[in-house]
Design a protein around this motif. Structure first.
Motif: not given
Length: 293
Positions: A137-163
């Motif tokens: 059983s994977i809790s909603g909190q764990s899913l939220l943390i993973l989702g937020v972390a993945i989105v922010l890390m992808i966004l950071l990579q975009y900012i650093v390499h494309k902007t």
């Protein structure tokens, strides 16, 4: 087997929080060669801003996350302009001592303003339901943390390499004087780096509050130090290294707890630091480069 998968999920959730904080350390070090020890306290401030956004302003979890990130970005820029900018050409040790001073000022300033009592994030604020995966059983909190972390890390990579600001950051990191000659505003670029790193720490503070519920004014000390270990583990100054280092450290801690050594889980981070400094001082992703004296 199910127990092992459950611990891995817990470790990845915790590691995602470390990774978000470690990114701020590594970005600042990559550009101004400063270990910003006040960064763990920006994480603490983010947790409190998220808490008050939810309880006082009655915001949902995602608006509270954005408010916390924006406030921490502004806070990070203020810290850089007031405390670190005047020391830009000072010795490394002067900047390091200032960082420790800023850290203590934020911690005890927070205690002076609101008191030392802990707060607890309200239950039921995560909109995600638990899911079952391979009998775990994977809790909603764990899913939220993973989702937020993945989105922010992808966004950071975009900012650093494309902007434009990302290119300016990489140029300043490589050679400040050459970047200045090419027309890059170095001061604004450094401020932008602090803003982005602090926003990530603010997001980490909110998801930490959701995951662990309890927050208090000195909560940034241990996660801040562990995130610094994660940054060193991956190779300080290297963004993918901070992500991998954070996740790896979280998984190691979870496995140590699962093995029945939960009292050692805080200590294991520093054992990892000692081992990495002995056998691979540049970190997992770093290159061994001789420093000119």
């Amino acid at each position: 087997m199910e127990q092992l998968i459950q611990q891995l999920v817990n470790g990845i959730s915790l590691g995602s929080i470390y990774a978000l904080i470690a990114l701020g350390y590594t970005m600042v070090y990559g550009i101004v060669k400063l270990i910003n020890f006040a960064h763990g306290d920006v994480f603490m401030v983010g947790a409190f801003i998220g808490f008050y956004s939810i309880t006082v302003m009655d915001l949902g979890i995602f608006p509270a996350l954005l408010v916390s990130m924006a406030a921490c970005a502004l806070f990070g820029v203020l810290i850089e302009r007031i405390a670190y900018k005047p020391l830009r050409n000072a010795t490394r040790i002067a900047a390091l001592i200032t960082a420790i001073g800023v850290s203590l000022f934020i911690e005890y300033g927070t205690i002076y303003i609101r008191g030392a009592q802990p707060e607890a994030y309200p239950d039921g604020i995560v909109p995600l339901k638990s899911i079952d995966l391979f009998g775990v059983s994977i809790s909603g909190q764990s899913l939220l943390i993973l989702g937020v972390a993945i989105v922010l890390m992808i966004l950071l990579q975009y900012i650093v390499h494309k902007t434009k600001i990302g290119k300016a950051m990489r140029a300043v990191s490589h050679d400040q004087d050459a970047a200045r000659l090419m027309g890059i505003n170095v001061d604004n670029t450094i401020s932008a780096t602090f803003a982005i790193g602090s926003a990530l720490a603010g997001a980490a503070g909110v998801v930490f509050g959701i995951y662990y519920t309890k927050i208090e004014p000195l909560m940034g000390i241990i996660p801040g130090l562990k995130a610094f270990v994660a940054a060193v583990l991956g190779g300080i100054g290297i963004i993918p290294g901070a992500m991998v280092g954070g996740l790896l450290l979280g998984v190691i801690e979870a496995l140590v707890s699962a093995a029945g050594f939960s009292l050692w889980r805080d200590g294991v981070a520093f054992v990892v630091l000692i081992v990495i400094l002995i056998f691979r001082p540049a970190g997992l992703f770093g290159k061994n480069v001789r420093e000119k004296v």
